[in-house]
Enzyme design. Sequence first.
Site, PDB file in Angstrom:
ATOM      1  N   TRP A 111       0.875  -1.175   0.000  1.00 34.62           N
ATOM      2  CA  TRP A 111       0.000   0.000   0.000  1.00 34.62           C
ATOM      3  C   TRP A 111       0.906   1.218   0.000  1.00 34.62           C
ATOM      4  O   TRP A 111       1.632   1.462   0.977  1.00 34.62           O
ATOM      5  CB  TRP A 111      -0.880  -0.044   1.262  1.00 34.62           C
ATOM      6  CG  TRP A 111      -1.685   1.158   1.643  1.00 34.62           C
ATOM      7  CD1 TRP A 111      -1.594   1.867   2.814  1.00 34.62           C
ATOM      8  CD2 TRP A 111      -2.766   1.760   0.911  1.00 34.62           C
ATOM      9  NE1 TRP A 111      -2.543   2.864   2.847  1.00 34.62           N
ATOM     10  CE2 TRP A 111      -3.268   2.831   1.694  1.00 34.62           C
ATOM     11  CE3 TRP A 111      -3.347   1.499  -0.342  1.00 34.62           C
ATOM     12  CZ2 TRP A 111      -4.330   3.634   1.271  1.00 34.62           C
ATOM     13  CZ3 TRP A 111      -4.401   2.309  -0.756  1.00 34.62           C
ATOM     14  CH2 TRP A 111      -4.876   3.362   0.042  1.00 34.62           C
TER      15      TRP A 111
ATOM     16  N   SER B 147       1.055   4.313   0.813  1.00 33.48           N
ATOM     17  CA  SER B 147       0.206   5.116   1.698  1.00 33.48           C
ATOM     18  C   SER B 147       0.544   6.600   1.664  1.00 33.48           C
ATOM     19  O   SER B 147       1.702   6.988   1.834  1.00 33.48           O
ATOM     20  CB  SER B 147       0.401   4.583   3.124  1.00 33.48           C
ATOM     21  OG  SER B 147       0.019   5.529   4.094  1.00 33.48           O
ATOM     22  N   GLY B 148      -0.472   7.418   1.517  1.00 33.95           N
ATOM     23  CA  GLY B 148      -0.272   8.864   1.591  1.00 33.95           C
ATOM     24  C   GLY B 148       0.029   9.312   3.014  1.00 33.95           C
ATOM     25  O   GLY B 148       0.806  10.237   3.237  1.00 33.95           O
TER      26      GLY B 148
ATOM     27  N   ASP C 211      -1.237  14.510   6.871  1.00 36.46           N
ATOM     28  CA  ASP C 211      -1.770  13.954   5.622  1.00 36.46           C
ATOM     29  C   ASP C 211      -2.969  14.808   5.181  1.00 36.46           C
ATOM     30  O   ASP C 211      -4.118  14.454   5.424  1.00 36.46           O
ATOM     31  CB  ASP C 211      -2.180  12.494   5.900  1.00 36.46           C
ATOM     32  CG  ASP C 211      -2.654  11.759   4.660  1.00 36.46           C
ATOM     33  OD1 ASP C 211      -2.401  12.240   3.544  1.00 36.46           O
ATOM     34  OD2 ASP C 211      -3.287  10.696   4.833  1.00 36.46           O
TER      35      ASP C 211
ATOM     36  N   ASP D 225      -2.308   4.798  -3.198  1.00 36.12           N
ATOM     37  CA  ASP D 225      -3.271   5.649  -2.490  1.00 36.12           C
ATOM     38  C   ASP D 225      -3.191   7.029  -3.147  1.00 36.12           C
ATOM     39  O   ASP D 225      -2.287   7.807  -2.836  1.00 36.12           O
ATOM     40  CB  ASP D 225      -2.848   5.711  -1.017  1.00 36.12           C
ATOM     41  CG  ASP D 225      -3.653   6.700  -0.207  1.00 36.12           C
ATOM     42  OD1 ASP D 225      -4.684   7.190  -0.695  1.00 36.12           O
ATOM     43  OD2 ASP D 225      -3.229   6.975   0.945  1.00 36.12           O
TER      44      ASP D 225
HETATM   45  C1  SPV Z   1      -3.263   5.996   4.182  1.00 36.19           C
HETATM   46  O1  SPV Z   1      -2.558   5.092   4.667  1.00 36.19           O
HETATM   47  O2  SPV Z   1      -2.780   6.989   3.639  1.00 36.19           O
HETATM   48  C2  SPV Z   1      -4.723   5.869   4.191  1.00 36.19           C
HETATM   49  C3  SPV Z   1      -5.356   5.129   5.280  1.00 36.19           C
HETATM   50  O3  SPV Z   1      -5.355   6.449   3.339  1.00 36.19           O
HETATM   51  S1  SPV Z   1      -5.814   6.262   6.517  1.00 36.19           S
HETATM   52  O4  SPV Z   1      -4.602   6.905   6.991  1.00 36.19           O
HETATM   53  O5  SPV Z   1      -6.464   5.490   7.570  1.00 36.19           O
HETATM   54  O6  SPV Z   1      -6.739   7.213   5.941  1.00 36.19           O
HETATM   55 MG    MG Z   2      -4.299   7.982   2.429  1.00 35.98          MG
END
Ligand code: SPV
Ligand code: MG
Length: 290
Positions: free
Chosen positions: A40, A42-43, A54, A81
């Site tokens: 993943w 991930s952002g 984020d 993501d």
């Molecule tokens: C990420 O990992 O960037 C996600 C999951 O989008 S969350 O942080 O739970 O939104």
């Molecule tokens: Mg994200």
Amino acid sequence: MSASITLRNRIAERGLIHVMAAHSPLSAILVEEAGFDGIWASGFELSALHGLPDMSFVSMSQHLDMLRAMAGRVSIPIVADIDTGYGNALNVTHAVREYERAGASAVVIEDKTFPKVTSLVAGGRQELVRTEEFQGKLEAAIATRGDPDFLVIARTEALIAGLGEEEALARAAAYEAAGADMILIHSKRKTPDEIESFARTWKGAVPLVIVPTSYPEMNEKRVRALNTIAMVIYGNHGLRAAVTAMRDTFRRIIADGGALNASRDIVSVEEIFRLQNMEAAKDSEKRFLR
Ligand code: SPV
Ligand code: MG
């Protein structure tokens, strides 16, 4: 075989796949070595790596560069993501083209407004775009993908925004109708009940994706019992583990006035050489440097 078809095949064969977040090529290598089915991109993790919240502060090109670097070092599929798709449906077409070219096998696009606010923060401002607008973004992504096996995953933040299960189900059905391959349903509840209720009520033909960060009691057994979830994303465990380990080591070195004790409990420099593929570099030196 493309990584996208590998991802689709794994989902079909196993019924449920496990995808772990990574924020760098090194963390992606560790995800692959641990045996996860995918990565993943991930952002949240990449934002944290920059010491930033984020909230659409990290740019598409920063995220894309990191994804490309990860894709160069691992062979398991990468789920990108892409937050809200960096703007409107036209921005989505540009993003999908670029992410596919960079080596992603799937994109997850969420139905929040741009700029977004991270999902799990208490009291976060959560605004969703109109359902029709988001359908347009999904259709743009689907029309743009070059490989028909490249997955377009629609993420609804209806539960995160407090709009309730009915709205979440209606949005998920609308996104399936627009052509989404899977639906990511996110929740920040501390227990799995909200997600379990959604997953039991979901009657769509496409499978669900969950990110059980705030409700970690949701284990594989409980997921399989629901029969509608095909992908579990572990959103930030590598990053949190790294913070725990670094903090502990740094504190010990300060407290001990040296690194002797801390050195015994961390991986050796030789292990880092292995992860860097130093052996191959040495072989190339022998072969090519004259
Ligand atoms: C990420 O990992 O960037 C996600 C999951 O989008 S969350 O942080 O739970 O939104
Ligand atoms: Mg994200």
